[in-house]
Structure formats: structure tokens, C-alpha cells
Design a protein around this motif. Structure first.
Motif, PDB file in Angstrom:
ATOM      1  N   SER A  70     -47.710  67.669 -46.232  1.00 61.17           N
ATOM      2  CA  SER A  70     -48.066  68.609 -47.350  1.00 61.17           C
ATOM      3  C   SER A  70     -47.207  67.935 -48.496  1.00 61.17           C
ATOM      4  N   GLY A 104     -55.833  77.038 -47.108  1.00 61.59           N
ATOM      5  CA  GLY A 104     -55.636  77.020 -46.706  1.00 61.59           C
ATOM      6  C   GLY A 104     -53.493  76.561 -45.961  1.00 61.59           C
ATOM      7  N   ASP A 144     -55.802  81.804 -47.180  1.00 54.97           N
ATOM      8  CA  ASP A 144     -55.318  81.736 -45.333  1.00 54.97           C
ATOM      9  C   ASP A 144     -55.742  82.506 -44.444  1.00 54.97           C
ATOM     10  N   SER A 187     -61.264  82.846 -44.047  1.00 58.39           N
ATOM     11  CA  SER A 187     -61.363  81.392 -42.559  1.00 58.39           C
ATOM     12  C   SER A 187     -62.578  80.182 -44.182  1.00 58.39           C
ATOM     13  N   LEU A 188     -62.005  79.352 -44.326  1.00 56.91           N
ATOM     14  CA  LEU A 188     -63.112  78.105 -45.412  1.00 56.91           C
ATOM     15  C   LEU A 188     -63.064  79.194 -46.662  1.00 56.91           C
TER      16      LEU A 188
HETATM   17  C1  LIG Z   1     -51.645  72.257 -41.793  1.00 52.58           C
HETATM   18  S1  LIG Z   1     -51.641  73.691 -42.807  1.00 52.58           S
HETATM   19  C2  LIG Z   1     -51.214  73.325 -44.509  1.00 52.58           C
HETATM   20  C3  LIG Z   1     -50.446  74.211 -45.119  1.00 52.58           C
HETATM   21  C4  LIG Z   1     -49.674  73.924 -46.065  1.00 52.58           C
HETATM   22  N1  LIG Z   1     -50.811  74.009 -46.907  1.00 52.58           N
HETATM   23  C5  LIG Z   1     -49.642  72.432 -46.519  1.00 52.58           C
HETATM   24  O1  LIG Z   1     -49.965  71.591 -47.011  1.00 52.58           O
HETATM   25  O2  LIG Z   1     -48.252  72.046 -45.982  1.00 52.58           O
HETATM   26  C6  LIG Z   1     -53.388  74.679 -42.278  1.00 52.58           C
HETATM   27  C7  LIG Z   1     -53.084  75.833 -42.935  1.00 52.58           C
HETATM   28  O3  LIG Z   1     -54.457  75.868 -42.523  1.00 52.58           O
HETATM   29  C8  LIG Z   1     -55.176  77.502 -42.430  1.00 52.58           C
HETATM   30  N2  LIG Z   1     -56.127  77.504 -41.140  1.00 52.58           N
HETATM   31  C9  LIG Z   1     -55.973  77.382 -40.095  1.00 52.58           C
HETATM   32  N3  LIG Z   1     -57.876  77.984 -39.307  1.00 52.58           N
HETATM   33  C10 LIG Z   1     -57.892  78.230 -41.240  1.00 52.58           C
HETATM   34  C11 LIG Z   1     -58.944  78.393 -41.749  1.00 52.58           C
HETATM   35  N4  LIG Z   1     -60.517  78.257 -40.874  1.00 52.58           N
HETATM   36  N5  LIG Z   1     -59.483  79.014 -43.404  1.00 52.58           N
HETATM   37  C12 LIG Z   1     -58.567  78.966 -43.875  1.00 52.58           C
HETATM   38  N6  LIG Z   1     -57.147  78.324 -44.063  1.00 52.58           N
HETATM   39  C13 LIG Z   1     -57.123  78.358 -42.519  1.00 52.58           C
HETATM   40  C14 LIG Z   1     -53.322  77.929 -41.316  1.00 52.58           C
HETATM   41  O4  LIG Z   1     -53.345  78.980 -40.985  1.00 52.58           O
HETATM   42  C15 LIG Z   1     -52.517  76.448 -42.429  1.00 52.58           C
HETATM   43  O5  LIG Z   1     -51.517  77.850 -43.200  1.00 52.58           O
END
Ligand SMILES: C[S@@+](CC[C@H](N)C(=O)[O-])C[C@H]1O[C@@H](n2cnc3c(N)ncnc32)[C@H](O)[C@@H]1O
Length: 506
Positions: free
Chosen positions: A154, A173, A194, A221-222
Motif C-alpha cells: 500500500s 480495489g 471494490d 469488479s475491475l
Molecule cells: C491488495 S488489496 C489493496 C487495498 C488498498 N487499495 C491498498 O492499497 O492497501 C486489493 C483490494 O482489491 C479488492 N478486489 C478484489 N478483487 C477485485 C476485483 N475483481 N475488482 C475490484 N476490486 C477487487 C479487494 O477486496 C481488496 O480490497
């Protein structure tokens, strides 16, 4: 997605309570600086490794700050009367920030971690209990929808992000909301998405408790939650990039095969960017047998975008599987279960002919140029964070190089970038060095080998003489044909400009 066993979250619709809680936390110096002063550097650093014992020892006293650290960071129950001295306790209970536990004690329902903004802001990151402090010790919950706090990834993404003031930013996300929080400093409008609704709820709490404007929160998603005609000046994503044999934890397992999630994200980002806009991602990518990894990455870059892709680390498949098994705490399970999971991971890699996994940064800039510039490189060495200004400068230099052919380059004037030193490498006692290295102390902290002409050229770049005139003078000194030198040196000058050793003057 099932969030069934996770505890209910505080209300995101009580701005009065959140503002009161923020005032009380700040009033007790529950800030990044306050925490460091209270705990001392070793206990503070131990928290980042998920180790709480030093912090527990440092908070045995009775001050409001010690009480808040125990309550919100270390998840210790605290007597009701002590909490009431410091926080608006009834409002916090009613809106769900606190709950009653056994006896007359109160406990927090979420982790709240003080987080210092780059401009000295006192911010807070909200996350699920046990998840505020990342590290090798494993996460606090294995529920698939758990929302983590700030980890190394992050802060890396926050540091490399270009922070030019913009109209619109998208954090894809968003998780705990850390990237949206940073974007709130320099973007007029922030959209955070998210796939996990719990993450959106937690992002709302993070932003409100940090005292920054709310974001436009969208579930999906995405790029699904983004309308067809919506484009952004900045897109950032620390996606669930882990390449795993099946989706288990939403925060890290994208649920698509191999590195497809990262590829899709990068490929689809191009048409969501405004002209001149940046998209920045952390990603993992497969090194597949018989394929050059740089070709794989090049094929992801969308049309109309320049790209700069930096591989920071490569792990073999066994190291990679172990890293993420440990991240989920699987190594603390039954040994047979651990081995079965490990085996499944290696089966998956074998089936895909994957021999290693690369970790790194992908930055796109939409230019619409007919001749896009795509740089894919490996740079595993430490860099200067925040790197955002150096990322921006890289793309500015790429624009400059594209606009100047070799004739124009020789007419141009250059400055040696600040804090560059020359190192001579060779055997001890030898009269002449085997080669000369130019080394940067800023930005990417690059080192590059140069020949005598390159070193001499860089040494006189103070902006007064054109590149061509400098080469003519070097040719005279070395007894070389100036026409030949003018002919063969632009490629070396271009590389020095691209890598930031030389800057076009003015
Ligand atoms: C590694 S975490 C990052 C969280 C934060 N943005 C950070 O930088 O710490 C990834 C995030 O993506 C979300 N996520 C998972 N699959 C996803 C998808 N297909 N589309 C959008 N978000 C997604 C998860 O719920 C999670 O909150």
C-alpha cells in the motif's frame, strides 16, 4: 461473497459521531507522531511486523494515549470509566465503534491506526480487527471478505503515485481506502471501487475519520462500476495480484487464472484515462518457460499509452507459494493440510509452465502518440520514496525525446542532474579504470556504465554549450573525427536523458 463471521461495522452515516471521535483521538495525541513518541522506535517497528508485545509493555500506564493504543491498535478491552474520560462513549457505543465486553469493559469493533499524511496530515486507517498491522505473522482473520489495513505494498503504491493536481482520480480495489485518502489531497473528485462491500464501508470510515471529503464509492469488479463514457486523470490500483490456485481471500486472490487479473486491469485502463492521465499499478506476472517476460509485459500495454514497467523482484515458484501460504497463516495449520495446499500451488504453476513470478510497478500515461514508448526493465535496488516526482519526470523526458530527432538533440543544451557522481571501476593499482559508472543519489538511484565520451560529455553539461558543440570539443581532444562522433553518440545521450542523468536545459 460471505462476510458472515465478521463483526458488524460502525455506522458510516453518523458524521457527527465520527467528527467527535476524530477530535477526541487528536486531543489525546493518538497520531503517528504521538504513537512513535509513546512506544519508541523498536516497539513501533515491531507493530509493523505484527508483534504487539513490546507495544503492550509500553502502554501499561494510565494516560489517555496509552488507553487508546490498547483499545484501537492492540484490541485490549478497557474499563468503561477510563474510556469515558477520553471518548464520547455513549455515541461511540450507539454508532458501533465500541461494544461492551464481559464485565464493565469496552472493546473496539475495528482497528484504527494513526497514519501520517505526506503534508503532515493526521489521518487514520480503519481496517478489520487484527489487520491494522501487516507483516509476516499472518492476517488477523481468514474470512474471505476481511479488509486489511496498510501494508508495504500500500505505501509503495502511494509513494510511486504521480501527485499532480487533477480533476478526477479512481482508486480501484480500495480496501481500507489508503489510496483514496492520498488522492483526496490532489484530486477534486475521487471514485473508489471494490468488489467487497465491506471494503467500501471501511473506506467511508477511513475518509470520514481522517477529515477528508467523502469519495464516490462503487461496488463491482475491475472497471465494471465505471460508466462507459467515464474517464479519469489518475487511476491507481494495488489489486489482488497474487497468482494462486484458487480464490480464497478477496484482498489478495483475484480469482482469475494466472496473472489474468493484472493483465486485464492494465489492458482496460487505457480507454479509462484522459489524455495525459496516468494509471499506476502494482502487479505480479508469470515467467513462462520459453517466453521472454518483457515480451509478456509489453503485450499488456494498451494502445495510445506510453508505459514504464519496472520489475522489482523475482521469486521462484516455491518461494512464491511459501510467501502466500505464510501470509494466510497456513504454516500454523495441520502439517498435512499445509503440504496439500503447497502441492496444489506447485501443480498450478506446473500446468501453466510458470517457472518464476515477477513483482513490480506498471505505469501508463495516455498520450495518443503514434509512436508509444514502452520501457520494461529490471531494477531491484532501493529507490528514493516518494518516487512520484521521478515517475512524472520520466514521462516528461520521454515526451521530450520523442519530439527531438538526432539533429535536434545535437542542437539542444543539457544539464547534469543533481547529485550525480562518477565512479571509476577497475583493479586496484591499475593506471586506467576498466570502466566508468555514473550514479544517481536521487529518484531511482540508478547506476549506468559510460565510455570516456559519455563521462566527458556528462561532466561538461552545465547548459551553456549545445550537445553538438560539446562533442566537437571532445573529438578535438581525443583526435577523433567529429562527424563520426556526432553520428554515434546520440544513442548514448538519449539513454542518459531517458534514465534521468541528463536533463534538457530550459
Ligand atoms: C491488495 S488489496 C489493496 C487495498 C488498498 N487499495 C491498498 O492499497 O492497501 C486489493 C483490494 O482489491 C479488492 N478486489 C478484489 N478483487 C477485485 C476485483 N475483481 N475488482 C475490484 N476490486 C477487487 C479487494 O477486496 C481488496 O480490497
Amino acid at each position: 461473497m460471505s462476510n458472515a463471521s465478521l463483526s458488524p461495522l460502525p455506522s458510516a452515516d453518523r458524521p457527527d459521531v465520527t467528527a467527535g471521535l476524530r477530535d477526541a483521538l487528536l486531543g489525546a495525541s493518538f497520531t503517528a507522531d504521538g504513537l512513535l513518541e509513546l512506544l519508541g522506535a523498536p516497539a513501533y517497528a515491531a507493530l509493523a511486523r505484527s508483534e504487539i508485545v513490546p507495544a503492550l509493555r509500553a502502554t501499561r500506564g494510565d494516560t489517555p494515549l496509552e488507553m487508546l493504543v490498547r483499545l484501537f491498535l492492540l484490541q485490549q478491552p478497557v474499563p468503561h470509566a477510563r474510556v469515558a474520560d477520553v471518548l464520547p462513549v455513549d455515541a461511540c457505543l450507539e454508532s458501533g465503534w465500541l461494544v461492551r465486553t464481559a464485565g464493565d469493559e469496552l472493546a473496539a469493533t475495528v482497528d484504527v491506526r494513526p497514519y501520517g499524511g505526506p503534508g503532515g496530515e493526521d489521518w487514520f486507517i480503519v481496517s478489520d480487527l487484527g489487520c491494522a498491522v501487516g507483516g509476516a505473522g499472518g492476517i488477523g482473520s481468514r474470512n474471505e471478505g476481511v479488509v486489511l489495513g496498510v501494508g508495504g505494498a500500500s505505501t509503495t503504491l502511494a509513494g510511486i503515485t504521480v501527485r499532480t493536481p487533477v480533476d478526477s482520480a479512481l482508486d480501484l480495489g480500495t480496501g481500507s481506502g489508503i489510496q483514496a485518502l492520498h488522492a483526496a489531497r490532489h484530486a477534486t473528485r475521487v471514485t473508489a471501487t471494490d468488489v467487497n462491500p465491506r471494503a467500501l464501508h471501511i473506506t467511508a470510515l477511513t475518509l470520514a475519520l481522517s477529515g477528508v471529503p467523502a469519495a464516490d464509492l462503487r461496488e463491482g469488479s475491475l472497471f465494471e462500476p465505471v460508466g462507459e463514457d467515464e474517464t479519469y486523470d489518475l487511476i491507481v490500483s494495488n489489486p489482488p495480484f497474487v497468482i494462486s490456485p484458487g480464490a480464497r481471500l478477496t484482498y489478495r486472490d483475484g480469482g482469475m487464472g494466472g496473472d489474468d487479473l493484472c493483465r486485464t486491469l492494465v489492458q482496460q485502463a487505457g480507454e479509462r484515462l484522459n489524455e495525459g492521465g496516468f494509471a499506476q499499478f502494482l502487479a505480479n506476472w508469470q515467467h513462462v518457460e520459453g517466453e521472454d517476460w518483457t515480451d509478456r509485459l509489453r503485450s499488456w500495454v494498451p494502445r495510445g499509452c506510453d508505459a514504464w514497467i519496472v520489475q522489482r523482484e523475482v521469486q521462484d515458484v516455491a518461494q512464491y507459494a511459501e510467501l502466500w501460504l505464510r501470509d494466510a497463516g497456513d504454516h500454523r495449520e495441520d502439517a498435512a493440510e499445509y503440504q496439500a495446499r503447497y502441492d496444489a500451488w506447485l501443480d498450478e504453476f506446473e500446468a501453466r509452465k510458470v517457472k518464476a513470478v515477477g513483482f513490480g510497478w506498471i505505469t501508463l500515461r495516455r498520450t495518443g502518440s503514434a509512436v508509444p514508448s514502452v520501457t520494461v526493465e529490471e531494477w531491484p535496488h532501493p529507490v528514493e520514496q516518494p518516487l512520484g516526482p521521478a515517475v512524472r519526470a520520466h514521462f516528461d523526458r520521454i515526451d521530450w525525446l520523442r519530439a527531438h530527432d538526432d539533429a535536434a538533440l545535437l542542437e539542444a543544451h543539457f544539464l547534469l542532474a543533481p547529485e550525480i557522481v562518477q565512479e571509476q571501476v577497475g583493479l586496484p593499482g591499475a593506471e586506467d579504470p576498466e570502466h566508468v559508472v555514473l550514479r544517481q543519489h536521487r529518484g531511482m538511484r540508478r547506476a549506468t556504465k559510460v565510455d570516456t565520451v559519455g563521462a566527458g560529455f556528462a561532466g561538461v553539461c552545465d547548459g551553456t554549450m549545445s550537445a553538438g558543440r560539446i562533442l566537437d570539443a571532445i573529438a578535438q581532444l581525443m583526435g577523433e573525427d567529429p562527424v563520426l562522433l556526432r553520428d554515434r553518440t546520440p544513442a548514448q545521450i538519449r539513454l542518459l536523458v531517458e534514465q534521468g542523468f541528463l536533463e534538457p536545459a530550459g
